[in-house]
Design a protein around this motif. Structure first.
Motif, PDB file in Angstrom:
ATOM      1  N   HIS A 115      10.622   8.357  -8.150  1.00 29.90           N
ATOM      2  CA  HIS A 115       9.223   8.507  -8.581  1.00 29.90           C
ATOM      3  C   HIS A 115       8.934   7.639  -9.795  1.00 29.90           C
ATOM      4  N   TYR A 116       9.917   7.467 -10.670  1.00 31.02           N
ATOM      5  CA  TYR A 116       9.707   6.572 -11.813  1.00 31.02           C
ATOM      6  C   TYR A 116       9.800   5.107 -11.396  1.00 31.02           C
ATOM      7  N   VAL A 117      10.816   4.809 -10.586  1.00 29.79           N
ATOM      8  CA  VAL A 117      11.025   3.413 -10.167  1.00 29.79           C
ATOM      9  C   VAL A 117       9.781   2.878  -9.463  1.00 29.79           C
ATOM     10  N   LEU A 118       9.223   3.708  -8.569  1.00 27.16           N
ATOM     11  CA  LEU A 118       8.053   3.258  -7.810  1.00 27.16           C
ATOM     12  C   LEU A 118       6.866   2.993  -8.732  1.00 27.16           C
ATOM     13  N   ALA A 119       6.646   3.916  -9.670  1.00 20.76           N
ATOM     14  CA  ALA A 119       5.510   3.742 -10.578  1.00 20.76           C
ATOM     15  C   ALA A 119       5.685   2.487 -11.430  1.00 20.76           C
ATOM     16  N   MET A 120       6.912   2.257 -11.905  1.00 21.25           N
ATOM     17  CA  MET A 120       7.163   1.060 -12.713  1.00 21.25           C
ATOM     18  C   MET A 120       6.962  -0.207 -11.885  1.00 21.25           C
ATOM     19  N   THR A 121       7.360  -0.137 -10.624  1.00 18.42           N
ATOM     20  CA  THR A 121       7.172  -1.299  -9.751  1.00 18.42           C
ATOM     21  C   THR A 121       5.689  -1.612  -9.603  1.00 18.42           C
ATOM     22  N   LEU A 158       0.835  -1.198   0.000  1.00 15.74           N
ATOM     23  CA  LEU A 158       0.000   0.000   0.000  1.00 15.74           C
ATOM     24  C   LEU A 158       0.875   1.254   0.000  1.00 15.74           C
ATOM     25  N   TRP A 159       1.921   1.207   0.800  1.00 10.60           N
ATOM     26  CA  TRP A 159       2.859   2.328   0.889  1.00 10.60           C
ATOM     27  C   TRP A 159       3.506   2.585  -0.468  1.00 10.60           C
ATOM     28  N   LEU A 160       3.860   1.495  -1.144  1.00  8.25           N
ATOM     29  CA  LEU A 160       4.445   1.615  -2.480  1.00  8.25           C
ATOM     30  C   LEU A 160       3.477   2.330  -3.418  1.00  8.25           C
ATOM     31  N   VAL A 161       2.209   1.882  -3.388  1.00  9.22           N
ATOM     32  CA  VAL A 161       1.223   2.457  -4.308  1.00  9.22           C
ATOM     33  C   VAL A 161       1.010   3.939  -4.001  1.00  9.22           C
ATOM     34  N   LEU A 162       0.864   4.260  -2.697  1.00 14.55           N
ATOM     35  CA  LEU A 162       0.670   5.663  -2.322  1.00 14.55           C
ATOM     36  C   LEU A 162       1.875   6.500  -2.742  1.00 14.55           C
ATOM     37  N   SER A 163       3.059   5.966  -2.491  1.00 15.20           N
ATOM     38  CA  SER A 163       4.276   6.718  -2.812  1.00 15.20           C
ATOM     39  C   SER A 163       4.419   6.945  -4.301  1.00 15.20           C
ATOM     40  N   SER A 164       3.938   5.969  -5.079  1.00 17.32           N
ATOM     41  CA  SER A 164       4.143   6.062  -6.518  1.00 17.32           C
ATOM     42  C   SER A 164       3.358   7.219  -7.122  1.00 17.32           C
ATOM     43  N   VAL A 176      10.308  -6.957  -7.399  1.00 15.50           N
ATOM     44  CA  VAL A 176       9.299  -6.062  -6.837  1.00 15.50           C
ATOM     45  C   VAL A 176       9.408  -6.030  -5.316  1.00 15.50           C
ATOM     46  N   VAL A 177       9.545  -7.201  -4.710  1.00 16.12           N
ATOM     47  CA  VAL A 177       9.679  -7.268  -3.252  1.00 16.12           C
ATOM     48  C   VAL A 177      10.886  -6.455  -2.801  1.00 16.12           C
ATOM     49  N   ALA A 178      11.995  -6.640  -3.481  1.00 18.99           N
ATOM     50  CA  ALA A 178      13.213  -5.932  -3.093  1.00 18.99           C
ATOM     51  C   ALA A 178      13.027  -4.423  -3.215  1.00 18.99           C
ATOM     52  N   LEU A 179      12.371  -3.983  -4.294  1.00 19.41           N
ATOM     53  CA  LEU A 179      12.204  -2.536  -4.485  1.00 19.41           C
ATOM     54  C   LEU A 179      11.256  -1.944  -3.450  1.00 19.41           C
ATOM     55  N   ILE A 180      10.178  -2.685  -3.154  1.00 17.60           N
ATOM     56  CA  ILE A 180       9.248  -2.217  -2.123  1.00 17.60           C
ATOM     57  C   ILE A 180      10.007  -1.948  -0.830  1.00 17.60           C
ATOM     58  N   TRP A 181      10.854  -2.889  -0.448  1.00 13.93           N
ATOM     59  CA  TRP A 181      11.534  -2.762   0.839  1.00 13.93           C
ATOM     60  C   TRP A 181      12.703  -1.793   0.785  1.00 13.93           C
ATOM     61  N   LYS A 182      13.323  -1.693  -0.367  1.00 16.24           N
ATOM     62  CA  LYS A 182      14.393  -0.717  -0.517  1.00 16.24           C
ATOM     63  C   LYS A 182      13.829   0.685  -0.260  1.00 16.24           C
ATOM     64  N   TRP A 183      12.631   0.884  -0.773  1.00 16.12           N
ATOM     65  CA  TRP A 183      11.973   2.182  -0.609  1.00 16.12           C
ATOM     66  C   TRP A 183      11.621   2.430   0.849  1.00 16.12           C
ATOM     67  N   ILE A 184      11.162   1.378   1.535  1.00 17.34           N
ATOM     68  CA  ILE A 184      10.771   1.537   2.940  1.00 17.34           C
ATOM     69  C   ILE A 184      11.991   1.727   3.842  1.00 17.34           C
ATOM     70  N   LEU A 185      13.104   1.072   3.467  1.00 20.97           N
ATOM     71  CA  LEU A 185      14.268   1.058   4.359  1.00 20.97           C
ATOM     72  C   LEU A 185      15.248   2.188   4.089  1.00 20.97           C
ATOM     73  N   GLN A 186      15.011   2.972   3.046  1.00 24.84           N
ATOM     74  CA  GLN A 186      16.005   3.991   2.718  1.00 24.84           C
ATOM     75  C   GLN A 186      16.065   5.082   3.795  1.00 24.84           C
ATOM     76  N   ARG A 187      17.054   5.955   3.631  1.00 25.61           N
ATOM     77  CA  ARG A 187      17.340   6.970   4.652  1.00 25.61           C
ATOM     78  C   ARG A 187      16.095   7.786   5.017  1.00 25.61           C
ATOM     79  N   TYR A 188      15.289   8.149   4.000  1.00 29.92           N
ATOM     80  CA  TYR A 188      14.093   8.950   4.267  1.00 29.92           C
ATOM     81  C   TYR A 188      12.832   8.103   4.170  1.00 29.92           C
ATOM     82  N   VAL A 215      18.656   5.502  10.609  1.00 26.05           N
ATOM     83  CA  VAL A 215      19.658   4.458  10.422  1.00 26.05           C
ATOM     84  C   VAL A 215      19.751   4.138   8.927  1.00 26.05           C
ATOM     85  N   LEU A 216      20.957   3.961   8.415  1.00 30.13           N
ATOM     86  CA  LEU A 216      21.120   3.515   7.032  1.00 30.13           C
ATOM     87  C   LEU A 216      21.084   1.990   7.032  1.00 30.13           C
ATOM     88  N   PHE A 217      19.854   1.473   6.983  1.00 28.15           N
ATOM     89  CA  PHE A 217      19.660   0.043   7.239  1.00 28.15           C
ATOM     90  C   PHE A 217      20.444  -0.849   6.288  1.00 28.15           C
TER      91      PHE A 217
END
Lengths: 351, 351
Positions: free
Chosen positions: A316-322, A40-46, B177-189, B204-206
């Motif tokens: 922003h592009y990576v998320l949308a493509m995902t 859900l977070w991915l979709v919202l962020s995208s 897709v799984v990796a990108l979802i989590w990369k986005w969640i775990l990044q610095r911001y 934390v820079l996980f």
């Protein structure tokens, strides 16, 4: 109050199992958050524009600053709530910012420039979907090519898998012939051999055939799935042999028996295998990564990986493509979820 | 589609129903096309049947599957051994010099097997230790969570089908897709750092700290695969006859006793299958981690399949012999697990 007291009584009283119920639902709802939240977070962020993505801490919904088009200015101007020195509140559009001072205009009367300290203004934001995250990559990158490659691989591979696996399963379940047990044992023995164990030699075979950098090199090697043969054979064993005998008496050829009697009866098992094949192929990564080195042949998964490598900052592009990549499989699941889960539960297939 | 299931919906029956509606949806066009194609093939195959006789038709049905299977699975398996005994960087076997067990000696050349730094191929040994660590905690954590979830879903839960689907959903997502979802969640911001920020913690820079990266790689892979094993366990639980629990109640068994003496022993065979399947899959960990951390930071999340991939395909000098030797080693490990499963399976059948 009553409900709270009721709840506490449940804990202290002798109705222990009720507490277990509460804990169960607590666990399940926490589970829903954990399992579905990231998606859900991915979709919202995208749907957030780059400015909103860079925000920390992030907002949940995709907010973007409101803009207004003013005569005399080419680009849309950002809107602010401004507190003027006399305490008056007004909505102004910002023309430019110089240091700590912002030059604003009233969209209604754009002639007069009002100078405001930047601390006296507040962005006006509203929920806006940044659909350009989706539309831009479609034009600027090879996304549609990747999508087409993925669809071709998935569809062709699934059709081939269904046909050849069902034929093999038909032979193994409905005929007595020399070597039947041997063939079956060999197939079962390789159930657990993943492609990662034979990467180098399969790559050699592909190269010898000339399928290096060809979608066939991705499609064919995995087509003869042991899992599929096994699943279909087990199902076909339950189809009574008398049907075949009757058809033979009526003069049907063996191939006709295969496609007009056995295949329709094995439809549930075929459907399960089809769904699995689609999942495997759509999500396949390691093997296409090795076979395909030319970017116009990339499947979605390989392309997406290349994307995130190249566009490290363009989330922003990576998320949308995902999102676009997970969409088809999600739709398939939404419509067939019961079918898929029961298919796995009954066959114990690798997912 | 109703989200609420009857208790015993994990059965092929519901599958059949959906298959029928699928068929209706796909329409008569497909049926016609299928018929035309199959009739055309029949024209070719029926003379062959007259020529070789009904009995030998089985071989014809097996042919396509076994052809692909032999070329892309069996032959490569044999070839893999040959590769592991040859050196050089050429791909084609005829160009490769025979070097005996040199590759294995290089792989296993260690001063002290517990210290990767003392090994010639230190990356291989780091990969081995990382994989062992990963397997232990990923399989342990995942099977435990899957069991808890399955036990809870086996209770009388409102909306069981919904919860089951939600827990299963990540299984369908591709590793990328799984990796990108989590990369986005775990990044610095990202989301997790935003939560830490709420509690006044430093971000934390996980994925750039060794221990955190190892931790999150395990968590993400549990997240992505747990639902699959949960489903199998749930099916196992639902196949335990309710009569046994009733009998237990009559004999005065409490909740714990009926779990300990009915559920646990009867779930054991399923549990073993799940354990071994999870082991086999965990040993092959690659794609998710490759996209999420690329094996880093340093070699913190560098696993065996990535060693094979790097050595054979990704590094500048492609050492196919060494990669094959490593795959043979991995294959032996998988074989041990598979035999273990067969052995345990037979034992529980006999019991």
């Amino acid at each position: 109050m009553d409900t709270v007291r009721h709840f506490l009584n449940l804990r202290r009283g002798r109705r222990g199992p009720e507490l277990a119920d509460y804990l169960s639902y607590l666990y399940l709802f926490a589970g829903v958050m954990v399992m579905f939240g990231p998606v859900l977070w991915l979709v919202l962020s995208s749907f957030k524009d780059p400015a909103a993505l860079a925000e920390f801490p992030p907002s949940i919904l995709p907010y973007a600053q409101e803009t207004v088009t003013v005569a005399g200015y080419d680009d849309p101007l950002p809107l602010f709530d401004v507190t003027l020195e006399n305490g008056e509140q007004r909505q102004l559009a910002q023309v430019r910012r110089i240091g700590l001072e912002a030059q604003m205009i009233d969209p209604a009367s754009p002639e007069e420039i009002i100078r405001v300290h930047i601390n006296d203004r507040q962005e006006i934001r509203s929920v806006q979907l940044a659909t350009e995250n989706y539309t831009d990559p479609l034009e600027r990158f090879n996304f549609l090519t990747y999508l087409r490659n993925s669809v071709v691989v998935t569809v062709v591979a699934t059709v081939i898998t269904l046909v050849i696996n069902s034929m093999a399963a038909f032979a193994l379940s409905k005929y007595e012939f020399r070597g039947r047990t041997t063939v079956f044992v060999i197939i079962i023995a390789t159930l657990m051999i993943p492609i990662s164990v034979i990467l180098v030699p399969v790559f050699l075979v592909i190269t010898e055939i000339g399928w290096n950098n060809s979608l066939w090199g991705v499609i064919i090697p995995g087509a003869a799935t042991p899992t599929g043969v096994f699943l279909l054979r087990q199902y076909m064993l339950t189809i009574p042999d008398e049907l075949m005998d009757a058809a033979r008496i009526d003069g049907a050829s063996e191939f006709r028996i295969y496609w007009q009697i056995i295949l329709p009866l094995a439809r549930p098992a075929l459907a399960v295998l089809a769904i699995f094949s689609v999942m495997w192929r759509w999500n396949d990564f390691l093997w296409p990564l090795i076979v395909l080195t030319r970017s116009e042949l990339f499947t979605l998964q390989v392309g997406l990986n290349a994307f995130q490598g190249e566009l490290n900052v363009q989330w922003h592009y990576v998320l949308a493509m995902t999102v676009l990549t997970l969409l088809p499989i999600t739709l398939v699941f939404a419509f067939l979820q019961r079918f898929i889960t029961s298919g796995i539960a009954t066959t114990g297939l690798k997912g | 589609m109703s989200q609420i299931d009857a208790p015993h919906s994990v059965r092929p029956v519901s599958g059949q129903k959906q298959a029928r509606s699928l068929k209706n949806a796909s329409g008569a066009v497909f049926e016609r096309l299928f018929g035309v194609v199959m009739s055309a093939i029949e024209v070719v195959i029926n003379p062959i049947q007259r020529w070789i006789g009904i009995k030998r038709m089985a071989y014809l049905f097996l042919l396509p599957n076994m052809l692909i299977f032999s070329i892309f699975v069996l032959f490569p398996m044999a070839l893999n051994f040959y590769y592991s005994l040859t050196g050089g960087t050429q791909l084609f076997p005829q160009d490769r010099p025979y070097v005996g067990t040199d590759n294995f000696e290089t792989l296993f050349n260690c001063g002290n097997y517990l210290d990767p730094n003392s090994c010639v191929e230190d990356r291989f040994w780091r990969a081995v230790f990382n994989t062992a660590f990963f397997v232990t905690f990923q399989v342990g954590g995942m099977v435990l969570l899957a069991l808890i979830t399955a036990l809870i879903l086996n209770r009388e839960i409102v909306g069981r089908g919904f919860f089951r689907s939600v827990f299963f959903y990540p299984v369908l997502l591709s590793p990328v897709v799984v990796a990108l979802i989590w990369k986005w969640i775990l990044q610095r911001y990202g989301l997790i750092n935003a939560m830490l920020d709420q509690f006044g913690e430093q971000p934390v820079l996980f994925l750039l700290e060794r221990d955190w990266a190892t931790f999150w790689v395990i968590v993400v892979s549990i997240w992505a695969q747990m639902g699959f094993f949960m489903l199998i366990l749930l099916a196992g639980l639902q196949s335990i006859p309710a009569v046994l629990y009733e009998a237990g109640q009559i004999d005065g068994a409490n909740k714990w006793q009926s779990f300990r003496f009915i559920t646990m022993p009867l779930l054991m065979p399923t549990m073993l299958v799940v354990l071994v399947l999870a082991l086999i899959r965990a040993v092959q960990v690659f794609d998710q981690v490759y996209v999420l951390t690329g094996g880093g930071p340093g070699t913190a999340t560098y696993y065996m399949v990535q060693y094979i991939f790097d050595t054979g395909f990704s590094n500048q000098i492609q050492r196919f012999g060494l990669a094959s030797a490593a795959s043979v080693t991995l294959g032996v490990v998988l074989l041990v697990f598979t035999l273990l499963q067969l052995y345990l399976g037979r034992r529980s059948d006999a019991a």
